[in-house]
Write an enzyme that holds these catalytic residues in place. Structure first.
Site, PDB file in Angstrom:
ATOM      1  N   ASP A  26     -11.411   2.646   3.938  1.00 54.55           N
ATOM      2  CA  ASP A  26     -11.589   1.193   3.811  1.00 54.55           C
ATOM      3  C   ASP A  26     -13.078   0.832   3.757  1.00 54.55           C
ATOM      4  OD1 ASP A  26      -9.791  -0.777   3.425  1.00 54.55           O
ATOM      5  OD2 ASP A  26      -9.237  -1.052   5.521  1.00 54.55           O
ATOM      6  N   GLN A  35      -4.996  -1.895   9.595  1.00 54.85           N
ATOM      7  CA  GLN A  35      -4.853  -3.222   8.976  1.00 54.85           C
ATOM      8  C   GLN A  35      -5.440  -4.291   9.898  1.00 54.85           C
ATOM      9  OE1 GLN A  35      -3.425  -3.711   5.777  1.00 54.85           O
ATOM     10  NE2 GLN A  35      -4.211  -5.773   6.047  1.00 54.85           N
ATOM     11  N   LYS A  70       0.844  -1.202   0.000  1.00 61.22           N
ATOM     12  CA  LYS A  70       0.000   0.000   0.000  1.00 61.22           C
ATOM     13  C   LYS A  70       0.880   1.254   0.000  1.00 61.22           C
ATOM     14  CE  LYS A  70      -3.838  -2.408   2.066  1.00 61.22           C
ATOM     15  NZ  LYS A  70      -4.406  -2.989   3.267  1.00 61.22           N
TER      16      LYS A  70
END
Ligand code: NAD
Length: 283
Positions: free
Chosen positions: A120, A97, A53
């Site tokens: 997200d 994450q 990322k």
């Protein structure tokens, strides 16, 4: 006839070229999009995802801010960090994450991320907006799946779409996105009876269960579009999907490979959401 291979790596590359142009115009106007990535502990797969990322942010000109926290970090410390990031004007997107260590309540953490920076798309406000069809950050993997189906040239409208898996990260949100695109959606899961015959009815089949080669050619309708979300690490270190690619590609109209299918598009959607958030600063 062998299937069209839906090349996610190439589509992601094309998208990055467009995004790089857009970001450089934003930078000229004084706004550099910024993504904060928070990683707790030393899960090797998560470390690989976070590094990728970061690398892709760099390629399009997005600033990435990395927060690597020890496995022992308390839930409150993590909440405090996110509250600070919510208030930081240089940060347009916040990504925590997953999975988090067991002592941390994942829902509380996702709840803490401001919906304005929830790139997200996992915050309950974002999920609610997705389900009701309101404008929101589309969750990255499901949004990438829709882009790949569109790449096949097959319209989702009116099609029988079957999703294997009902997780909050993939199965449920992709089902709502398919519904949004006017597909007729069936969701299968571990308690579904006779998955085989349901899958065989699918014009568009999305496999997101995490079992290597679960989808065999006898489960696939001739001419279907098959999207393989699975990332399964094998004993020899290789990565394979949930679909028996070699045999299914002889029957499908279009199919995604693993690796190089859904994975690269997931990151692309994350970059797109971060840019969308940064555009708010230009109003
Ligand atoms: P998960 O473990 O949270 O959910 C798996 C789902 O599969 C569950 O809903 C379960 O009911 C269903 N399932 C399990 N066994 C089944 C069976 N025998 N028959 C039918 N359904 C069954 O997994 P997830 O987070 O949704 O991820 C699924 C896969 O996708 C994993 O391999 C994961 O690594 C991969 N993934 C890939 C990306 C990407 O960017 N490419 C992103 C997220 C997840």
């Amino acid at each position: 006839m062998a299937a069209i291979i839906l090349d996610g790596s190439e589509l992601a590359k094309q998208n990055r070229i467009e995004m790089k142009k857009q970001v450089s115009q934003m930078i000229e106007k004084g706004v550099t999009p910024g993504l904060a990535v928070v990683l707790v502990g030393e899960n090797p797969a998560s470390q690989i995802y976070v590094n990728t990322k970061k690398k892709m942010c760099g390629r399009v000109g997005i600033n990435s801010y990395e927060y690597l926290l020890d496995e022992s970090v308390s839930e409150q410390e993590l909440v405090d960090l996110i509250v600070n990031l919510n208030e930081d004007d240089n940060v347009d997107g916040i990504l925590v994450q997953l999975p988090l260590p067991k002592h941390i309540n994942e829902n509380r953490i996702l709840d803490t991320i401001s919906p304005l920076k929830d790139v997200d798309g996992f915050n309950p406000v974002s999920v609610g907006r997705l389900v009701t069809g309101a404008d929101c950050y589309l969750p990255c993997t499901p949004a990438g799946i829709i882009e790949l189906i569109k790449l096949s040239g097959v319209s989702i409208k009116g099609k029988n779409c079957v999703v294997l898996g009902r997780s909050n990260i993939v199965g449920k949100p992709v089902s709502f996105l398919l519904l949004r695109e006017h597909g007729t959606v069936t969701i299968c899961h571990s308690r579904t009876v006779d998955i085989r015959s349901i899958a065989k009815n699918a014009d568009i089949l999305v496999a997101a269960i995490g079992i290597p080669h679960f989808v065999t050619d006898d489960m696939v309708k001739e001419g279907a579009v098959v999207i393989d979300v699975g990332i399964n690490r094998m004993e020899d270190g290789s990565v394979t999907g949930d679909v028996d690619f070699d045999n299914v590609k002889e029957k499908a109209y279009a199919i995604t490979p693993v690796p190089g299918g859904v994975g690269p598009m997931t990151i692309t959607m994350l970059l797109r959401n971060t840019i969308k958030s940064a555009l708010r600063r230009m109003d």
